[in-house]
Design an enzyme around this catalytic site. Structure first.
Site, PDB file in Angstrom:
ATOM      1  N   VAL A  45       0.860  -1.195   0.000  1.00 13.30           N
ATOM      2  CA  VAL A  45       0.000   0.000   0.000  1.00 13.30           C
ATOM      3  C   VAL A  45       0.893   1.242   0.000  1.00 13.30           C
ATOM      4  O   VAL A  45       0.608   2.242  -0.664  1.00 13.30           O
ATOM      5  CB  VAL A  45      -0.976  -0.032   1.200  1.00 13.30           C
ATOM      6  CG1 VAL A  45      -1.686   1.300   1.372  1.00 13.30           C
ATOM      7  CG2 VAL A  45      -1.992  -1.152   1.013  1.00 13.30           C
ATOM      8  N   GLY A  46       2.029   1.145   0.717  1.00 13.91           N
ATOM      9  CA  GLY A  46       3.006   2.245   0.664  1.00 13.91           C
ATOM     10  C   GLY A  46       3.644   2.362  -0.705  1.00 13.91           C
ATOM     11  O   GLY A  46       3.916   3.465  -1.184  1.00 13.91           O
TER      12      GLY A  46
ATOM     13  N   GLU B 173      16.674   8.371   2.761  1.00 15.10           N
ATOM     14  CA  GLU B 173      17.520   8.331   3.963  1.00 15.10           C
ATOM     15  C   GLU B 173      17.641   6.873   4.353  1.00 15.10           C
ATOM     16  O   GLU B 173      16.664   6.286   4.829  1.00 15.10           O
ATOM     17  CB  GLU B 173      16.834   9.072   5.111  1.00 15.10           C
ATOM     18  CG  GLU B 173      16.708  10.549   4.917  1.00 15.10           C
ATOM     19  CD  GLU B 173      17.945  11.277   5.354  1.00 15.10           C
ATOM     20  OE1 GLU B 173      18.988  10.643   5.565  1.00 15.10           O
ATOM     21  OE2 GLU B 173      17.858  12.495   5.477  1.00 15.10           O
TER      22      GLU B 173
ATOM     23  N   CYS C 196      20.006   4.791  12.626  1.00 19.69           N
ATOM     24  CA  CYS C 196      20.757   4.657  11.364  1.00 19.69           C
ATOM     25  C   CYS C 196      22.170   5.220  11.496  1.00 19.69           C
ATOM     26  O   CYS C 196      23.089   4.746  10.844  1.00 19.69           O
ATOM     27  CB  CYS C 196      20.010   5.367  10.271  1.00 19.69           C
ATOM     28  SG  CYS C 196      19.570   7.040  10.728  1.00 19.69           S
TER      29      CYS C 196
HETATM   30  P1  NAD Z   1      12.126  -0.646   6.070  1.00 19.42           P
HETATM   31  O1  NAD Z   1      12.859  -0.248   4.864  1.00 19.42           O
HETATM   32  O2  NAD Z   1      11.783  -2.080   6.244  1.00 19.42           O
HETATM   33  O3  NAD Z   1      10.731   0.103   6.146  1.00 19.42           O
HETATM   34  C1  NAD Z   1      10.641   1.499   6.170  1.00 19.42           C
HETATM   35  C2  NAD Z   1       9.286   1.917   5.657  1.00 19.42           C
HETATM   36  O4  NAD Z   1       9.170   1.526   4.298  1.00 19.42           O
HETATM   37  C3  NAD Z   1       8.098   1.296   6.386  1.00 19.42           C
HETATM   38  O5  NAD Z   1       7.081   2.269   6.485  1.00 19.42           O
HETATM   39  C4  NAD Z   1       7.667   0.200   5.438  1.00 19.42           C
HETATM   40  O6  NAD Z   1       6.292  -0.116   5.552  1.00 19.42           O
HETATM   41  C5  NAD Z   1       7.955   0.834   4.103  1.00 19.42           C
HETATM   42  N1  NAD Z   1       8.132  -0.084   2.987  1.00 19.42           N
HETATM   43  C6  NAD Z   1       8.644  -1.346   3.013  1.00 19.42           C
HETATM   44  N2  NAD Z   1       8.675  -1.856   1.768  1.00 19.42           N
HETATM   45  C7  NAD Z   1       8.206  -0.888   0.945  1.00 19.42           C
HETATM   46  C8  NAD Z   1       8.017  -0.812  -0.461  1.00 19.42           C
HETATM   47  N3  NAD Z   1       8.307  -1.828  -1.275  1.00 19.42           N
HETATM   48  N4  NAD Z   1       7.530   0.339  -0.976  1.00 19.42           N
HETATM   49  C9  NAD Z   1       7.233   1.387  -0.186  1.00 19.42           C
HETATM   50  N5  NAD Z   1       7.375   1.363   1.154  1.00 19.42           N
HETATM   51  C10 NAD Z   1       7.866   0.229   1.708  1.00 19.42           C
HETATM   52  O7  NAD Z   1      12.950  -0.061   7.271  1.00 19.42           O
HETATM   53  P2  NAD Z   1      12.681  -0.273   8.814  1.00 19.42           P
HETATM   54  O8  NAD Z   1      13.085  -1.665   9.124  1.00 19.42           O
HETATM   55  O9  NAD Z   1      11.297   0.195   9.163  1.00 19.42           O
HETATM   56  O10 NAD Z   1      13.696   0.772   9.460  1.00 19.42           O
HETATM   57  C11 NAD Z   1      15.016   0.472   9.732  1.00 19.42           C
HETATM   58  C12 NAD Z   1      15.911   0.984   8.637  1.00 19.42           C
HETATM   59  O11 NAD Z   1      15.750   2.374   8.468  1.00 19.42           O
HETATM   60  C13 NAD Z   1      17.389   0.811   8.945  1.00 19.42           C
HETATM   61  O12 NAD Z   1      18.067   0.327   7.810  1.00 19.42           O
HETATM   62  C14 NAD Z   1      17.865   2.208   9.283  1.00 19.42           C
HETATM   63  O13 NAD Z   1      19.232   2.435   9.098  1.00 19.42           O
HETATM   64  C15 NAD Z   1      17.017   3.008   8.394  1.00 19.42           C
HETATM   65  N6  NAD Z   1      16.930   4.388   8.884  1.00 19.42           N
HETATM   66  C16 NAD Z   1      17.605   5.371   8.223  1.00 19.42           C
HETATM   67  C17 NAD Z   1      17.568   6.665   8.678  1.00 19.42           C
HETATM   68  C18 NAD Z   1      18.317   7.757   7.973  1.00 19.42           C
HETATM   69  O14 NAD Z   1      18.007   8.906   8.210  1.00 19.42           O
HETATM   70  N7  NAD Z   1      19.270   7.481   7.124  1.00 19.42           N
HETATM   71  C19 NAD Z   1      16.827   6.986   9.803  1.00 19.42           C
HETATM   72  C20 NAD Z   1      16.160   5.968  10.459  1.00 19.42           C
HETATM   73  C21 NAD Z   1      16.206   4.674   9.969  1.00 19.42           C
END
Ligand code: NAD
Length: 490
Positions: free
Chosen positions: A223-224, A262, A295
């Site tokens: 959905v995202g 990010e 992160c």
């Molecule tokens: P994730 O990538 O699994 O999910 C992040 C978001 O993306 C969630 O809302 C998820 O529902 C959505 N998502 C997943 N698959 C998607 C797709 N195919 N299309 C669109 N949206 C999708 O990450 P996470 O496990 O929630 O968070 C941890 C990660 O985030 C770590 O790798 C961390 O380093 C990173 N992070 C980076 C920063 C930064 O500023 N660089 C900050 C915080 C976290």
């Protein structure tokens, strides 16, 4: 101390209305420290997301939101006040759904982003150069004037991770709205309530027009992904893992989506031979803050070989002194991981490290004294070679690696030998020497001798596999804007 965890807002915000999912679906919100279901959230369908995108598009195309800066400034200040009014409820809610230690909410989880995240961009509206005139010219013999104007991108799809959800949502909201865009916020399935709360506050306590902000929670990542593939969305503002970031980049290609990514990190903390090892190591345990689910955490510590053995001993003491457990206890700096999958992933990396030949100095398992919650012990590996997977891959758990280096060049080489480039740190008795090393680190932020780069005015983001673009500061603001050159005949 924070209030007890409230019941969260279950409804979505679509086109100005607080609504349930169109098919009535809901998903559980689980406290990662207790493993208990604390409530539910409406589970948006593809049709709900479609409606939210349509509403954001209309709010951008058909209202004065994108051009009325003074109104936007007022709305951002209203929203700030509304959130401050529920700050303590939000604090308890974040502790319950994120599992973050309450002490982190006085820092980057809540108070710091709330203080600046909406107000800084609102103020910056006044000093930003929205238009500039170029010198008149005579191109092709035609006397012309030229004006460069900055305009909002349009509809922003903001996709949020679970680790610092409020901070990241507020950062995206402040910049996207101050620059005149409209938005759809898609929180992570593990941590939806802080976003749905903001949605309710927007609907009930601000003049932000219908459709300008939509909050669409869903248990289904796809959905995202609709935000990424839909041509009505102009910019994707994504924070999350590098794996998902790559997928978003590919999925956005057919519509040439503007992307702000990010992503992950594996940042190096370099302690030069004249660095203050004692002080550094006294704070070493802080790398376990929020179970290292950040992160920009400094998860690779690089120590000069002459002080390496000493550093391992000091790090062991520091890691074994980390206070962890119940996140509502203000004395704890570390709580659980977000879910069972993450815990298993982190424990898998511990096995990998041992199999690769690194020395497990302390930790490495599930704590015996905590029978509930997705906890992992503070874990330290020594004798780590930078080519090992535990030194190359983002673990996103309290697993830290100590790597020796020969000289400054070697330290820089190791720090940069990474697919990531999010952050880093250097310690030295000589600031000039530390600055020399800092300039050579290929990362978006570097701390020298303990300096803090965190601020709404400070651009934050990654080199290389850590992302594209910057959150915060002038660079973040401009990233939400298109540039138009208008030329007039004289
Ligand atoms: P994730 O990538 O699994 O999910 C992040 C978001 O993306 C969630 O809302 C998820 O529902 C959505 N998502 C997943 N698959 C998607 C797709 N195919 N299309 C669109 N949206 C999708 O990450 P996470 O496990 O929630 O968070 C941890 C990660 O985030 C770590 O790798 C961390 O380093 C990173 N992070 C980076 C920063 C930064 O500023 N660089 C900050 C915080 C976290």
């Amino acid at each position: 101390m924070s209030e007890t965890a409230p019941n969260g807002e279950s409804r979505l915000l679509i086109d100005g209305d607080l609504v349930d999912a169109s098919d009535g679906g809901r998903f559980d919100n689980v406290n990662p420290a207790t493993e208990e279901v604390i409530g539910q959230t409406s589970d948006a369908t593809a049709a709900d997301m479609d409606r939210a995108i349509d509403s954001a598009r209309r709010a951008f195309d058909d209202t004065s939101w994108s051009t009325d800066r003074a109104f936007r400034q007022r709305c951002l200040r209203q929203l700030h006040e509304a959130i401050v009014g529920e700050q303590e409820l939000l604090r308890a809610e974040l502790v319950a759904e994120v599992g973050c230690p309450v002490m982190t909410t006085y820092l980057a989880q809540l108070d710091a982003p709330l203080a600046e995240g909406l107000l800084w961009p609102a103020e910056y509206i006044d000093s930003f150069e929205w238009e500039r005139d170029l010198p008149d010219n005579q191109n092709f013999g035609v006397p012309s004037w030229q004006k460069v104007v900055k305009e909002p991108m349009g509809v922003v799809g903001a996709i949020i991770p679970w680790n610092y959800p409020f901070e990241i949502t507020i950062g995206k909201l402040g910049q996207a709205l101050a620059t005149g865009n409209t938005m759809i916020i898609k929180p992570a399935p593990d941590t939806p309530w802080n976003a749905t709360r903001i949605g309710r506050l927007i609907a009930e306590q601000t003049d932000i027009p219908a459709g300008v902000v939509n909050v669409v929670a869903s248990s289904d990542h796809l959905v995202g992904e609709q935000l990424v593939t839909d041509p009505r969305v102009d910019l994707i503002s994504f924070t999350g893992s590098s794996t998902t970031g790559r997928r978003i980049m590919a999925a956005g290609a057919p519509t040439l989506k503007r992307l702000f990514l990010e992503l992950g990190g594996k940042s190096a903390d370099i302690i030069l031979d004249d660095g203050d090892l004692e002080t550094k190591m006294a704070f070493f345990g802080f790398m376990c803050m929020h179970a290292s689910q950040g992160c920009a955490m400094l998860t690779r510590t690089l120590v000069h070989e002459s002080r390496y053995a000493e550093a391992v001993e000091m790090a062991k003491v520091a890691m074994e002194g980390v206070t962890y457990g119940d996140p509502t206890d203000p004395g704890n700096i570390m709580g659980p991981l977000i879910n069972a999958t993450q815990r298993e992933r982190v424990l898998g990396y511990v096995e990998t490290g041992v199999a690769e030949g690194a020395r497990l100095v302390t930790g490495g398992g599930r704590p015996a004294h905590l029978d509930k919650g997705w906890f992992v012990e503070p874990t330290l590996f020594a004798d780590v070679d930078n080519s090992m997977r535990i030194a190359q891959e983002e673990i996103f758990g309290p697993v830290l690696v100590l790597i020796p280096f020969r000289d400054d060049d070697d330290a820089v080489r190791i720090a940069n030998d990474s697919e990531y480039g999010l952050s880093g740190a250097v310690s030295s008795a000589s600031e000039e020497r530390a600055m020399g090393v800092a300039r050579r680190i290929r990362a978006g932020t570097v701390s020298v001798n303990g300096g803090i780069y965190y601020h709404a005015a400070s651009p934050f983001g990654g080199y290389k596999g850590s992302g594209v673009g910057r959150q915060n500061g002038r660079e973040g603001f401009e990233q939400h804007l298109e540039t138009k050159t208008i030329a007039g005949g004289q």
